[in-house]
Scaffold this active site. Structure first.
Site, PDB file in Angstrom:
ATOM      1  N   CYS A  10       2.505  -9.025  -4.045  1.00  0.00           N
ATOM      2  CA  CYS A  10       1.761 -10.014  -4.828  1.00  0.00           C
ATOM      3  C   CYS A  10       1.398  -9.468  -6.220  1.00  0.00           C
ATOM      4  CB  CYS A  10       0.524 -10.480  -4.053  1.00  0.00           C
ATOM      5  SG  CYS A  10      -0.174 -12.032  -4.674  1.00  0.00           S
ATOM      6  N   HIS A  63       2.241 -12.239   0.973  1.00  0.00           N
ATOM      7  CA  HIS A  63       1.543 -11.133   1.625  1.00  0.00           C
ATOM      8  C   HIS A  63       2.094 -10.910   3.031  1.00  0.00           C
ATOM      9  CE1 HIS A  63      -1.891 -10.251  -1.125  1.00  0.00           C
ATOM     10  NE2 HIS A  63      -1.591 -11.458  -1.580  1.00  0.00           N
ATOM     11  N   GLU A 111       1.580  -8.521   5.042  1.00  0.00           N
ATOM     12  CA  GLU A 111       0.607  -7.911   5.947  1.00  0.00           C
ATOM     13  C   GLU A 111      -0.178  -8.955   6.734  1.00  0.00           C
ATOM     14  OE1 GLU A 111      -1.621  -8.010   1.909  1.00  0.00           O
ATOM     15  OE2 GLU A 111       0.446  -7.959   2.659  1.00  0.00           O
TER      16      GLU A 111
END
Length: 229
Positions: free
Chosen positions: A112, A207, A209
């Site tokens: 990002c 993202h 994660e």
């Protein structure tokens, strides 16, 4: 066999708000992804740029985490939006990390804001404000990908795969050292980049994660990142 050491750039967070208590913060999902893939995550706190060389020397690969907007002065513009979501000290330090990682031939994975900062570090620019790219926290994903064939990204993600979207800026002019390997088919926003000319760089605008627990493709990507990239 020694574990692969993955440095993860940290953010600075005041917790609780207005307490004056400052923490070095990294999304737990990033460190969990690295550990699950067999790597050793090392949080790198925002520091004096002069320390970037030492930090990069002690790791094998670098992850640049998400966070604030990138100060437009680094790509030759003045601020054109009403926002205080900037952190000059972090920008300066992470730009130094990028320069050192390139100099020391250490692979970079950028998430990002991290992808945006890599683009700036290599001579690109950013759109200072974009709309319709900040989804609800309750939703897992918000849009699909259009993926370049025969890219590294295409080994893990295909046209139509869904990702999340939590950004208010985006890549505008792409740096000459990067190539686009995925876009948002809704408006052409650059969603993934890879390095050219021998630079081991991968950047995601989304993202990963936040998706690792729900998506085998993202788990496979982190296995590659830690063990092959």
């Amino acid at each position: 066999m020694a574990k692969v050491k993955i440095g993860i750039s940290g953010n600075i967070k005041e917790m609780p708000a207005d307490s004056g208590w400052i923490y070095d913060a990294v999304p737990r999902g990033l460190s969990d992804c690295v550990k699950e893939a067999g790597g050793l995550p090392i949080v790198i706190p925002v520091s004096d740029p002069a320390l970037a060389k030492d930090y990069v020397e002690m790791i094998d690969k670098l992850i640049l985490s998400g966070g604030q907007n990138v100060d437009p002065s680094f790509y030759g513009e003045e601020k054109s939006i009403d926002s205080d979501d900037y952190h000059l000290e972090r920008d300066e330090f992470e730009l130094a990390l990028i320069r050192e990682a390139l100099k020391q031939h250490k692979p970079i994975f950028a998430v990002c804001r991290g992808m945006q900062l890599v683009n700036v570090a290599l001579g690109g620019t950013l759109n200072q404000a974009v709309t319709k790219h900040w989804q609800s926290y309750e939703d897992l994903t918000s849009h699909s990908l259009e993926v370049k064939p025969d890219s590294t990204v295409s080994r893990f993600f295909k046209d139509g795969n869904s990702v999340n979207s939590y950004h208010r800026q985006s890549v505008k002019d792409l740096a000459p050292g990067l190539e686009v390997t995925a876009r948002d088919p809704r408006d052409g926003t650059i969603e993934a980049v890879e390095g050219k000319d021998g630079h081991a760089i991968i950047g995601f605008q989304w993202h990963p994660e936040f998706l690792i627990g729900h998506c085998e493709q993202h788990r496979s990507f982190f296995q590659y990142l830690v063990n092959q990239f």
